[in-house]
Design a protein around this motif. Structure first.
Motif, PDB file in Angstrom:
ATOM      1  N   TYR A  75       7.047  61.537 -12.405  1.00 20.94           N
ATOM      2  CA  TYR A  75       6.024  60.834 -11.620  1.00 20.94           C
ATOM      3  C   TYR A  75       6.615  59.545 -11.054  1.00 20.94           C
ATOM      4  O   TYR A  75       7.113  58.694 -11.795  1.00 20.94           O
ATOM      5  CB  TYR A  75       4.806  60.517 -12.483  1.00 20.94           C
ATOM      6  CG  TYR A  75       3.753  59.701 -11.749  1.00 20.94           C
ATOM      7  CD1 TYR A  75       2.845  60.325 -10.910  1.00 20.94           C
ATOM      8  CD2 TYR A  75       3.689  58.317 -11.891  1.00 20.94           C
ATOM      9  CE1 TYR A  75       1.887  59.583 -10.211  1.00 20.94           C
ATOM     10  CE2 TYR A  75       2.738  57.571 -11.210  1.00 20.94           C
ATOM     11  CZ  TYR A  75       1.839  58.212 -10.368  1.00 20.94           C
ATOM     12  OH  TYR A  75       0.900  57.479  -9.683  1.00 20.94           O
ATOM     13  N   SER A  76       6.536  59.388  -9.742  1.00 20.27           N
ATOM     14  CA  SER A  76       7.103  58.194  -9.096  1.00 20.27           C
ATOM     15  C   SER A  76       6.066  57.418  -8.298  1.00 20.27           C
ATOM     16  O   SER A  76       6.417  56.513  -7.537  1.00 20.27           O
ATOM     17  CB  SER A  76       8.254  58.603  -8.171  1.00 20.27           C
ATOM     18  OG  SER A  76       7.803  59.514  -7.175  1.00 20.27           O
ATOM     19  N   GLY A  77       4.786  57.764  -8.447  1.00 15.83           N
ATOM     20  CA  GLY A  77       3.731  57.095  -7.702  1.00 15.83           C
ATOM     21  C   GLY A  77       3.355  55.752  -8.301  1.00 15.83           C
ATOM     22  O   GLY A  77       3.996  55.256  -9.231  1.00 15.83           O
ATOM     23  N   PRO A  78       2.298  55.148  -7.767  1.00 16.25           N
ATOM     24  CA  PRO A  78       1.897  53.824  -8.238  1.00 16.25           C
ATOM     25  C   PRO A  78       1.300  53.835  -9.635  1.00 16.25           C
ATOM     26  O   PRO A  78       0.784  54.856 -10.110  1.00 16.25           O
ATOM     27  CB  PRO A  78       0.849  53.392  -7.207  1.00 16.25           C
ATOM     28  CG  PRO A  78       0.316  54.670  -6.653  1.00 16.25           C
ATOM     29  CD  PRO A  78       1.453  55.629  -6.656  1.00 16.25           C
ATOM     30  N   LEU A  79       1.387  52.694 -10.278  1.00 11.60           N
ATOM     31  CA  LEU A  79       0.683  52.421 -11.523  1.00 11.60           C
ATOM     32  C   LEU A  79      -0.417  51.438 -11.155  1.00 11.60           C
ATOM     33  O   LEU A  79      -0.137  50.287 -10.815  1.00 11.60           O
ATOM     34  CB  LEU A  79       1.634  51.824 -12.563  1.00 11.60           C
ATOM     35  CG  LEU A  79       2.860  52.668 -12.908  1.00 11.60           C
ATOM     36  CD1 LEU A  79       3.793  51.898 -13.845  1.00 11.60           C
ATOM     37  CD2 LEU A  79       2.453  53.994 -13.532  1.00 11.60           C
ATOM     38  N   SER A  80      -1.656  51.905 -11.174  1.00 14.85           N
ATOM     39  CA  SER A  80      -2.761  51.123 -10.632  1.00 14.85           C
ATOM     40  C   SER A  80      -3.615  50.538 -11.759  1.00 14.85           C
ATOM     41  O   SER A  80      -4.122  51.278 -12.609  1.00 14.85           O
ATOM     42  CB  SER A  80      -3.627  52.009  -9.724  1.00 14.85           C
ATOM     43  OG  SER A  80      -4.564  51.228  -9.010  1.00 14.85           O
ATOM     44  N   VAL A  81      -3.760  49.238 -11.755  1.00 18.22           N
ATOM     45  CA  VAL A  81      -4.545  48.565 -12.783  1.00 18.22           C
ATOM     46  C   VAL A  81      -6.028  48.642 -12.423  1.00 18.22           C
ATOM     47  O   VAL A  81      -6.460  48.112 -11.394  1.00 18.22           O
ATOM     48  CB  VAL A  81      -4.112  47.095 -12.930  1.00 18.22           C
ATOM     49  CG1 VAL A  81      -5.073  46.348 -13.863  1.00 18.22           C
ATOM     50  CG2 VAL A  81      -2.685  47.021 -13.452  1.00 18.22           C
ATOM     51  N   MET A 111      14.528  51.872  -8.281  1.00 13.58           N
ATOM     52  CA  MET A 111      13.365  51.103  -7.819  1.00 13.58           C
ATOM     53  C   MET A 111      12.171  51.385  -8.726  1.00 13.58           C
ATOM     54  O   MET A 111      11.852  52.532  -9.030  1.00 13.58           O
ATOM     55  CB  MET A 111      13.023  51.481  -6.379  1.00 13.58           C
ATOM     56  CG  MET A 111      11.817  50.742  -5.821  1.00 13.58           C
ATOM     57  SD  MET A 111      11.484  51.233  -4.110  1.00 13.58           S
ATOM     58  CE  MET A 111      10.025  50.247  -3.796  1.00 13.58           C
ATOM     59  N   ALA A 112      11.510  50.332  -9.225  1.00 11.99           N
ATOM     60  CA  ALA A 112      10.359  50.491 -10.104  1.00 11.99           C
ATOM     61  C   ALA A 112       9.159  51.012  -9.322  1.00 11.99           C
ATOM     62  O   ALA A 112       9.079  50.876  -8.096  1.00 11.99           O
ATOM     63  CB  ALA A 112      10.034  49.156 -10.757  1.00 11.99           C
ATOM     64  N   ARG A 113       8.247  51.622 -10.032  1.00  9.31           N
ATOM     65  CA  ARG A 113       7.021  52.092  -9.391  1.00  9.31           C
ATOM     66  C   ARG A 113       6.201  50.896  -8.897  1.00  9.31           C
ATOM     67  O   ARG A 113       6.148  49.855  -9.550  1.00  9.31           O
ATOM     68  CB  ARG A 113       6.183  52.896 -10.385  1.00  9.31           C
ATOM     69  CG  ARG A 113       6.876  54.133 -10.947  1.00  9.31           C
ATOM     70  CD  ARG A 113       5.994  54.762 -12.015  1.00  9.31           C
ATOM     71  NE  ARG A 113       6.614  55.917 -12.628  1.00  9.31           N
ATOM     72  CZ  ARG A 113       7.384  55.869 -13.707  1.00  9.31           C
ATOM     73  NH1 ARG A 113       7.638  54.707 -14.289  1.00  9.31           N
ATOM     74  NH2 ARG A 113       7.897  56.973 -14.227  1.00  9.31           N
ATOM     75  N   PRO A 114       5.504  51.047  -7.765  1.00 11.37           N
ATOM     76  CA  PRO A 114       4.634  49.958  -7.311  1.00 11.37           C
ATOM     77  C   PRO A 114       3.452  49.774  -8.255  1.00 11.37           C
ATOM     78  O   PRO A 114       2.907  50.752  -8.780  1.00 11.37           O
ATOM     79  CB  PRO A 114       4.173  50.432  -5.930  1.00 11.37           C
ATOM     80  CG  PRO A 114       4.364  51.910  -5.935  1.00 11.37           C
ATOM     81  CD  PRO A 114       5.529  52.189  -6.831  1.00 11.37           C
ATOM     82  N   VAL A 115       3.081  48.541  -8.476  1.00 14.00           N
ATOM     83  CA  VAL A 115       1.929  48.206  -9.311  1.00 14.00           C
ATOM     84  C   VAL A 115       0.806  47.747  -8.391  1.00 14.00           C
ATOM     85  O   VAL A 115       0.964  46.781  -7.633  1.00 14.00           O
ATOM     86  CB  VAL A 115       2.273  47.113 -10.340  1.00 14.00           C
ATOM     87  CG1 VAL A 115       1.047  46.775 -11.191  1.00 14.00           C
ATOM     88  CG2 VAL A 115       3.436  47.574 -11.222  1.00 14.00           C
ATOM     89  N   THR A 116      -0.324  48.460  -8.440  1.00 13.02           N
ATOM     90  CA  THR A 116      -1.427  48.175  -7.534  1.00 13.02           C
ATOM     91  C   THR A 116      -2.682  47.782  -8.313  1.00 13.02           C
ATOM     92  O   THR A 116      -2.796  48.048  -9.512  1.00 13.02           O
ATOM     93  CB  THR A 116      -1.729  49.389  -6.634  1.00 13.02           C
ATOM     94  OG1 THR A 116      -2.094  50.512  -7.453  1.00 13.02           O
ATOM     95  CG2 THR A 116      -0.507  49.765  -5.811  1.00 13.02           C
ATOM     96  N   LEU A 117      -3.611  47.170  -7.618  1.00 20.12           N
ATOM     97  CA  LEU A 117      -4.876  46.746  -8.216  1.00 20.12           C
ATOM     98  C   LEU A 117      -6.012  47.530  -7.581  1.00 20.12           C
ATOM     99  O   LEU A 117      -6.170  47.541  -6.353  1.00 20.12           O
ATOM    100  CB  LEU A 117      -5.096  45.249  -7.984  1.00 20.12           C
ATOM    101  CG  LEU A 117      -6.399  44.645  -8.531  1.00 20.12           C
ATOM    102  CD1 LEU A 117      -6.428  44.699 -10.060  1.00 20.12           C
ATOM    103  CD2 LEU A 117      -6.583  43.210  -8.034  1.00 20.12           C
ATOM    104  N   TYR A 118      -6.806  48.195  -8.413  1.00 22.26           N
ATOM    105  CA  TYR A 118      -7.975  48.926  -7.918  1.00 22.26           C
ATOM    106  C   TYR A 118      -9.077  47.922  -7.605  1.00 22.26           C
ATOM    107  O   TYR A 118      -9.423  47.073  -8.431  1.00 22.26           O
ATOM    108  CB  TYR A 118      -8.424  49.924  -8.976  1.00 22.26           C
ATOM    109  CG  TYR A 118      -9.597  50.801  -8.586  1.00 22.26           C
ATOM    110  CD1 TYR A 118      -9.849  51.124  -7.263  1.00 22.26           C
ATOM    111  CD2 TYR A 118     -10.440  51.327  -9.562  1.00 22.26           C
ATOM    112  CE1 TYR A 118     -10.907  51.929  -6.909  1.00 22.26           C
ATOM    113  CE2 TYR A 118     -11.492  52.149  -9.222  1.00 22.26           C
ATOM    114  CZ  TYR A 118     -11.733  52.439  -7.899  1.00 22.26           C
ATOM    115  OH  TYR A 118     -12.788  53.248  -7.551  1.00 22.26           O
TER     116      TYR A 118
END
Length: 330
Positions: free
Chosen positions: A285-291, A1-8
């Motif tokens: 690291y498996s947390g989100p990648l936040s833009v 499962m890919a890391r979640p991609v979030t928006l700041y």
């Protein structure tokens, strides 16, 4: 499962949270990183308020892993002056007395940990400010004792905050950044030492703030494998040739083409995101990648949509086996 991609959401603070949810969903994001104080009021203590926020995000399929308090955290250790009035809520600024501002900001950071717990979030991203940032150039000469006192001041002010976070099961991730107590690899190590490697203190990794300084932003990940609590995906461009305005910024606004460096939409600067993903995979690291989208010369909606697509393109899961494992004969 890919890391979640979030928006700041801090850069979208002029819009209601529901509108941000609608746009983020349309852009392709998996979730949001809520920015204070625009999209979350941590002074609220009623469970219904936080349930409403969770329900709103859920209705748009938006995950929530992190909340962020950069502007208020800045006031905890900074030398407070008129600049802070423009970024702080009135209830934090008050009468502007510096020590009062810092104390109220510290109390707000603790309230933020309680809000995180109410939302089911275990990481708060933010700034710390710094009482010694103005010593950066070291002229007139700065003594080691003066620098040590700056880190001692940080420890005095932040250790009670971190203790409160630990009691709540929440972590504080400092975004390593100019004007903070940690702004490169060496100062990040000093900050950790100052708080005796407090288990609730780590870093929000943002390569853009390291790259234009000339800091090895990939090595930073390897230096702090257990302390990368959150990741911002943000790009920056720096010039290959001399410019009118150097790395210190020349008192001109972000985006000015005379600057040596400027933030750019993801994929349009010089950060090597492929190497960052490989390093994050290496440390587990498996947390989100936040833009965190910041590009003064580009439409933010185009940039946010494009950035989401690029992060999902760059991200990949680590291999569970060596590539040549199949060569072996049984």
């Amino acid at each position: 499962m890919a890391r979640p991609v979030t928006l700041y959401t801090l850069q979208w603070g002029d819009l209601p949270l529901q509108t941000v949810c609608e746009k983020a969903k349309a852009f392709g994001y998996d979730g949001l990183e809520l920015g204070l104080p625009d999209h979350l009021d941590v002074r609220r203590s009623d469970k219904e308020y936080y349930m409403q926020i969770k329900d709103l995000l859920s209705s748009y399929g938006m995950q929530l892993h992190t909340i962020s308090t950069h502007l208020i955290g800045q006031a905890v250790c900074d030398r407070i002056d008129e600049r802070h009035k423009s970024i702080l809520p009135d209830y934090i600024w008050g009468d502007g007395d510096p020590e009062g501002v810092s104390q109220r900001a510290a109390e707000e950071l603790i309230r933020t940990a309680h809000a995180a717990k109410a939302l089911g979030v275990d990481t708060v991203v933010g700034f710390t400010g710094s009482s010694i940032w103005h010593y950066l150039y070291s002229f007139p000469p700065v003594t080691e004792e003066m620098v040590n006192e700056g880190y001692a001041d940080f420890a005095r002010r932040f250790t009670p905050i971190l203790d409160a976070y630990q009691e709540l099961g929440v972590r504080f991730a400092l975004e390593v950044h100019p004007t903070e107590i940690a702004f490169d690899t060496v100062t990040a190590k000093r900050a950790l030492e100052a708080v005796n490697y407090h288990p609730s203190f780590g870093f929000n990794y943002d390569p853009s703030h390291l790259g234009y300084q000339g800091v090895d932003y990939v090595d930073f990940i390897y230096q702090f494998p257990e302390r990368i609590f959150h990741v911002h995906m943000k790009d920056v461009y720096w010039s290959d040739t001399p410019k009118q305005v150097g790395v210190f910024g020349g008192y001109v606004t972000f985006g000015d083409p005379r600057r040596f460096w400027n933030f750019r939409s993801l994929g349009r600067g010089k950060i090597k995101f492929e190497e960052i993903i490989r390093a994050l995979n290496h440390i587990g690291y498996s947390g989100p990648l936040s833009v965190e989208w910041e590009d003064s010369a580009m439409d933010r909606e185009q940039g946010a949509e494009e950035s989401c697509r690029l992060v999902k393109h760059f991200d990949f899961m680590p291999s569970s086996r060596a590539f040549d494992a199949g060569f072996e004969k049984k």
